[in-house]
Design an enzyme around this catalytic site. Structure first.
Site, mmCIF file in Angstrom:
data_model
loop_
_atom_site.group_PDB
_atom_site.id
_atom_site.type_symbol
_atom_site.label_atom_id
_atom_site.label_comp_id
_atom_site.label_asym_id
_atom_site.label_seq_id
_atom_site.Cartn_x
_atom_site.Cartn_y
_atom_site.Cartn_z
ATOM 1 N N HIS A 261 0.858 -1.192 0.000
ATOM 2 C CA HIS A 261 0.000 0.000 0.000
ATOM 3 C C HIS A 261 0.895 1.244 0.000
ATOM 4 C CE1 HIS A 261 -2.651 3.172 1.413
ATOM 5 N NE2 HIS A 261 -3.633 2.451 0.891
ATOM 6 N N GLU B 154 -3.569 2.440 -7.224
ATOM 7 C CA GLU B 154 -3.954 3.595 -6.408
ATOM 8 C C GLU B 154 -2.961 4.725 -6.634
ATOM 9 O OE1 GLU B 154 -6.322 2.297 -2.684
ATOM 10 O OE2 GLU B 154 -4.237 1.838 -2.290
HETATM 11 P P1 PGA Z 1 -9.159 6.661 0.219
HETATM 12 O O1 PGA Z 1 -8.031 5.529 0.474
HETATM 13 O O2 PGA Z 1 -10.359 5.959 -0.356
HETATM 14 O O3 PGA Z 1 -9.436 7.233 1.571
HETATM 15 O O4 PGA Z 1 -8.585 7.628 -0.731
HETATM 16 C C1 PGA Z 1 -7.824 4.489 -0.423
HETATM 17 C C2 PGA Z 1 -6.687 3.606 0.043
HETATM 18 O O5 PGA Z 1 -5.688 4.130 0.555
HETATM 19 O O6 PGA Z 1 -6.734 2.367 -0.074
#
Ligand code: PGA
Length: 251
Positions: free
Chosen positions: A96, A167
Protein backbone atom coordinates in the site's frame (compact mmCIF):
# COMPACT_ATOMS: atom_id res chain seq x y z
CA UNK A 1 -13.93 -12.48 -20.06
CA UNK A 2 -16.09 -11.10 -17.32
CA UNK A 3 -14.46 -10.68 -13.97
CA UNK A 4 -16.48 -10.67 -10.75
CA UNK A 5 -16.52 -7.15 -9.26
CA UNK A 6 -14.32 -6.95 -6.17
CA UNK A 7 -14.93 -4.27 -3.54
CA UNK A 8 -12.56 -3.87 -0.64
CA UNK A 9 -12.62 -1.68 2.44
CA UNK A 10 -9.24 -0.59 3.80
CA UNK A 11 -9.97 0.48 7.37
CA UNK A 12 -6.36 1.65 7.93
CA UNK A 13 -5.60 2.70 11.54
CA UNK A 14 -9.22 3.49 12.36
CA UNK A 15 -12.07 2.25 14.57
CA UNK A 16 -12.32 0.68 18.00
CA UNK A 17 -12.93 -3.02 18.61
CA UNK A 18 -16.63 -2.33 19.10
CA UNK A 19 -16.98 -0.14 16.02
CA UNK A 20 -14.98 -2.53 13.84
CA UNK A 21 -17.20 -5.42 14.93
CA UNK A 22 -20.36 -3.43 14.22
CA UNK A 23 -19.08 -2.35 10.81
CA UNK A 24 -18.21 -5.96 9.97
CA UNK A 25 -21.78 -6.99 10.82
CA UNK A 26 -23.07 -4.13 8.67
CA UNK A 27 -20.96 -5.18 5.69
CA UNK A 28 -21.96 -8.83 6.11
CA UNK A 29 -25.64 -7.89 6.27
CA UNK A 30 -25.36 -5.62 3.25
CA UNK A 31 -23.57 -8.30 1.26
CA UNK A 32 -26.09 -10.97 2.26
CA UNK A 33 -26.07 -13.93 -0.07
CA UNK A 34 -24.86 -11.84 -2.99
CA UNK A 35 -22.65 -14.00 -5.17
CA UNK A 36 -22.28 -11.45 -7.97
CA UNK A 37 -19.58 -9.45 -6.24
CA UNK A 38 -16.64 -10.17 -3.95
CA UNK A 39 -16.36 -8.02 -0.84
CA UNK A 40 -13.38 -7.85 1.50
CA UNK A 41 -12.56 -5.84 4.60
CA UNK A 42 -9.07 -5.03 5.88
CA UNK A 43 -9.23 -4.16 9.60
CA UNK A 44 -6.26 -3.35 11.82
CA UNK A 45 -4.34 -6.42 13.05
CA UNK A 46 -5.71 -6.18 16.60
CA UNK A 47 -9.29 -6.23 15.32
CA UNK A 48 -8.92 -9.16 12.94
CA UNK A 49 -10.19 -11.80 15.32
CA UNK A 50 -13.23 -9.78 16.41
CA UNK A 51 -14.05 -8.94 12.82
CA UNK A 52 -13.64 -12.58 11.81
CA UNK A 53 -16.20 -13.60 14.41
CA UNK A 54 -18.61 -10.92 13.25
CA UNK A 55 -18.28 -12.02 9.63
CA UNK A 56 -18.98 -15.66 10.41
CA UNK A 57 -21.52 -17.23 8.07
CA UNK A 58 -21.08 -14.47 5.49
CA UNK A 59 -19.09 -14.55 2.27
CA UNK A 60 -17.17 -11.37 3.15
CA UNK A 61 -13.44 -11.94 2.82
CA UNK A 62 -11.16 -11.14 5.76
CA UNK A 63 -8.01 -9.25 4.81
CA UNK A 64 -4.97 -7.87 6.59
CA UNK A 65 -3.32 -4.57 5.69
CA UNK A 66 0.26 -5.79 5.85
CA UNK A 67 2.55 -8.61 6.91
CA UNK A 68 6.26 -9.25 7.29
CA UNK A 69 8.28 -11.08 4.65
CA UNK A 70 9.49 -13.89 6.90
CA UNK A 71 7.81 -16.95 8.36
CA UNK A 72 9.01 -16.42 11.95
CA UNK A 73 11.93 -15.20 13.96
CA UNK A 74 13.37 -12.34 15.97
CA UNK A 75 11.42 -9.53 14.31
CA UNK A 76 9.96 -7.61 17.22
CA UNK A 77 6.68 -5.95 16.42
CA UNK A 78 6.13 -7.71 13.10
CA UNK A 79 3.38 -10.11 12.02
CA UNK A 80 4.00 -13.25 9.97
CA UNK A 81 1.64 -14.16 7.14
CA UNK A 82 1.49 -17.61 8.73
CA UNK A 83 0.06 -16.01 11.89
CA UNK A 84 -2.52 -14.23 9.76
CA UNK A 85 -3.46 -17.44 8.02
CA UNK A 86 -3.73 -19.18 11.39
CA UNK A 87 -6.16 -16.46 12.51
CA UNK A 88 -8.47 -17.01 9.52
CA UNK A 89 -7.21 -14.19 7.31
CA UNK A 90 -7.66 -14.95 3.60
CA UNK A 91 -5.88 -12.12 1.81
CA UNK A 92 -3.09 -9.68 2.63
CA UNK A 93 -2.38 -6.28 1.16
CA UNK A 94 1.21 -5.74 0.07
CA UNK A 95 2.76 -2.42 -0.88
CA UNK A 96 0.00 0.00 0.00
CA UNK A 97 1.30 3.48 -0.78
CA UNK A 98 1.39 4.32 2.93
CA UNK A 99 3.68 1.34 3.47
CA UNK A 100 5.89 2.44 0.60
CA UNK A 101 5.97 6.16 1.32
CA UNK A 102 5.34 6.59 5.06
CA UNK A 103 7.30 3.51 6.14
CA UNK A 104 9.81 3.39 3.32
CA UNK A 105 9.25 -0.24 2.33
CA UNK A 106 11.51 -1.18 -0.54
CA UNK A 107 10.71 -3.20 -3.65
CA UNK A 108 12.95 -5.99 -2.27
CA UNK A 109 10.94 -6.13 0.94
CA UNK A 110 7.64 -6.17 -0.92
CA UNK A 111 8.80 -8.97 -3.17
CA UNK A 112 9.64 -11.05 -0.08
CA UNK A 113 6.19 -10.32 1.34
CA UNK A 114 4.44 -11.46 -1.83
CA UNK A 115 6.47 -14.66 -1.90
CA UNK A 116 6.04 -15.64 1.74
CA UNK A 117 2.36 -14.63 1.89
CA UNK A 118 1.53 -16.92 -1.02
CA UNK A 119 3.59 -19.67 0.60
CA UNK A 120 1.48 -19.16 3.74
CA UNK A 121 -1.59 -19.78 1.54
CA UNK A 122 -2.84 -16.20 1.74
CA UNK A 123 -4.08 -14.42 -1.35
CA UNK A 124 -2.21 -11.23 -2.15
CA UNK A 125 -3.47 -7.79 -3.10
CA UNK A 126 -0.51 -5.91 -4.54
CA UNK A 127 -0.96 -2.14 -4.45
CA UNK A 128 0.80 0.01 -7.03
CA UNK A 129 0.59 3.63 -8.07
CA UNK A 130 2.56 6.73 -8.93
CA UNK A 131 3.06 9.92 -6.91
CA UNK A 132 2.00 13.30 -8.26
CA UNK A 133 5.60 14.19 -9.12
CA UNK A 134 5.97 10.92 -11.03
CA UNK A 135 2.75 11.53 -12.97
CA UNK A 136 3.79 15.07 -13.80
CA UNK A 137 7.15 13.80 -15.00
CA UNK A 138 5.31 11.37 -17.30
CA UNK A 139 6.74 8.46 -15.34
CA UNK A 140 3.51 6.67 -14.46
CA UNK A 141 4.04 3.65 -16.72
CA UNK A 142 7.67 3.32 -15.68
CA UNK A 143 6.65 3.31 -12.00
CA UNK A 144 3.94 0.73 -12.66
CA UNK A 145 6.42 -1.49 -14.50
CA UNK A 146 8.86 -1.29 -11.58
CA UNK A 147 6.25 -1.96 -8.91
CA UNK A 148 4.52 -4.76 -10.83
CA UNK A 149 7.85 -6.56 -11.05
CA UNK A 150 7.08 -7.87 -7.52
CA UNK A 151 4.76 -10.33 -9.29
CA UNK A 152 7.73 -12.02 -10.93
CA UNK A 153 8.16 -14.09 -7.76
CA UNK A 154 4.68 -15.56 -8.22
CA UNK A 155 4.56 -19.07 -9.67
CA UNK A 156 2.24 -19.20 -12.70
CA UNK A 157 -0.07 -21.63 -10.89
CA UNK A 158 -0.53 -19.05 -8.13
CA UNK A 159 -1.42 -16.13 -10.39
CA UNK A 160 -5.11 -16.71 -9.68
CA UNK A 161 -4.47 -15.85 -6.01
CA UNK A 162 -3.22 -12.36 -6.83
CA UNK A 163 -5.18 -9.13 -7.18
CA UNK A 164 -3.72 -5.79 -8.18
CA UNK A 165 -4.90 -2.45 -6.79
CA UNK A 166 -3.95 0.63 -8.77
CA UNK A 167 -3.95 3.59 -6.41
CA UNK A 168 -2.43 6.84 -7.65
CA UNK A 169 -0.79 8.23 -4.50
CA UNK A 170 -2.07 11.74 -5.21
CA UNK A 171 -5.67 10.49 -5.12
CA UNK A 172 -5.48 8.69 -1.78
CA UNK A 173 -7.35 10.44 0.99
CA UNK A 174 -7.21 13.73 -0.91
CA UNK A 175 -10.71 13.84 -2.34
CA UNK A 176 -9.07 14.01 -5.74
CA UNK A 177 -9.89 11.04 -7.97
CA UNK A 178 -8.30 10.01 -11.21
CA UNK A 179 -10.75 10.57 -14.03
CA UNK A 180 -12.24 7.30 -15.27
CA UNK A 181 -10.15 7.71 -18.44
CA UNK A 182 -6.90 8.20 -16.52
CA UNK A 183 -7.66 5.23 -14.30
CA UNK A 184 -8.62 3.06 -17.27
CA UNK A 185 -5.37 3.90 -19.03
CA UNK A 186 -3.31 2.86 -15.99
CA UNK A 187 -5.38 -0.30 -15.50
CA UNK A 188 -4.92 -1.31 -19.13
CA UNK A 189 -1.18 -0.86 -18.67
CA UNK A 190 -1.22 -2.99 -15.50
CA UNK A 191 -3.06 -5.70 -17.41
CA UNK A 192 -0.52 -5.53 -20.21
CA UNK A 193 2.27 -5.95 -17.64
CA UNK A 194 0.48 -8.92 -16.07
CA UNK A 195 0.30 -10.57 -19.50
CA UNK A 196 4.02 -9.95 -19.91
CA UNK A 197 4.83 -11.49 -16.53
CA UNK A 198 2.40 -14.42 -16.77
CA UNK A 199 0.30 -14.79 -19.91
CA UNK A 200 -2.75 -13.31 -21.58
CA UNK A 201 -5.20 -15.68 -19.87
CA UNK A 202 -3.89 -14.73 -16.41
CA UNK A 203 -4.05 -11.06 -17.35
CA UNK A 204 -7.67 -11.41 -18.43
CA UNK A 205 -8.56 -13.27 -15.24
CA UNK A 206 -6.75 -11.09 -12.68
CA UNK A 207 -8.90 -8.43 -10.96
CA UNK A 208 -7.46 -4.92 -10.99
CA UNK A 209 -9.04 -2.60 -8.42
CA UNK A 210 -8.96 1.16 -8.46
CA UNK A 211 -8.31 3.07 -5.23
CA UNK A 212 -8.06 6.73 -4.33
CA UNK A 213 -11.01 8.77 -3.01
CA UNK A 214 -13.65 6.34 -4.27
CA UNK A 215 -17.09 7.47 -3.10
CA UNK A 216 -20.68 6.51 -3.79
CA UNK A 217 -20.82 9.40 -6.27
CA UNK A 218 -17.92 8.31 -8.50
CA UNK A 219 -17.88 4.52 -8.02
CA UNK A 220 -20.29 3.56 -10.79
CA UNK A 221 -18.48 5.55 -13.45
CA UNK A 222 -15.07 4.19 -12.44
CA UNK A 223 -16.39 0.64 -12.30
CA UNK A 224 -17.91 0.94 -15.76
CA UNK A 225 -14.44 1.13 -17.33
CA UNK A 226 -13.46 -2.09 -19.09
CA UNK A 227 -10.29 -2.73 -17.05
CA UNK A 228 -11.55 -1.52 -13.66
CA UNK A 229 -12.78 -4.59 -11.84
CA UNK A 230 -13.47 -3.14 -8.44
CA UNK A 231 -12.48 -0.61 -5.85
CA UNK A 232 -10.20 -0.40 -2.85
CA UNK A 233 -11.91 2.10 -0.61
CA UNK A 234 -10.38 3.87 2.38
CA UNK A 235 -12.31 6.72 3.99
CA UNK A 236 -15.67 5.79 2.49
CA UNK A 237 -15.41 2.21 3.78
CA UNK A 238 -15.60 3.28 7.43
CA UNK A 239 -19.38 3.47 7.58
CA UNK A 240 -21.91 1.19 5.94
CA UNK A 241 -23.92 4.24 4.88
CA UNK A 242 -21.01 5.23 2.64
CA UNK A 243 -19.72 1.77 1.75
CA UNK A 244 -23.10 0.16 1.05
CA UNK A 245 -23.89 2.32 -2.02
CA UNK A 246 -20.36 1.67 -3.36
CA UNK A 247 -21.00 -2.08 -3.10
CA UNK A 248 -24.29 -1.60 -4.92
CA UNK A 249 -22.60 0.47 -7.63
CA UNK A 250 -20.81 -2.71 -8.68
CA UNK A 251 -24.02 -4.44 -9.68
P1 PGA B 1 -9.16 6.66 0.22
O1 PGA B 1 -8.03 5.53 0.47
O2 PGA B 1 -10.36 5.96 -0.36
O3 PGA B 1 -9.44 7.23 1.57
O4 PGA B 1 -8.59 7.63 -0.73
C1 PGA B 1 -7.82 4.49 -0.42
C2 PGA B 1 -6.69 3.61 0.04
O5 PGA B 1 -5.69 4.13 0.56
O6 PGA B 1 -6.73 2.37 -0.07
Amino acid sequence: MSRTPYLAGNWKMHLTKRKASALARGVAAHQGENGNRKVAVFPAFVHLDHVRRNLKGSNVILGAQNCYGKKEGAFTGEISPYMLRDMGVQVVMVGHSERRHVFGESEDMLREKVKIALRAKLDVMLCVGETLAEREANDTFRVLARQMRALKVVKPEHASRVTVAYEPVWAIGTGETATPEMAQEAHAECRRLIAEIFDEASAQAMPILYGGSVKAGNAAELLSQPDIDGALVGGASLSIDDFGPILDAAN
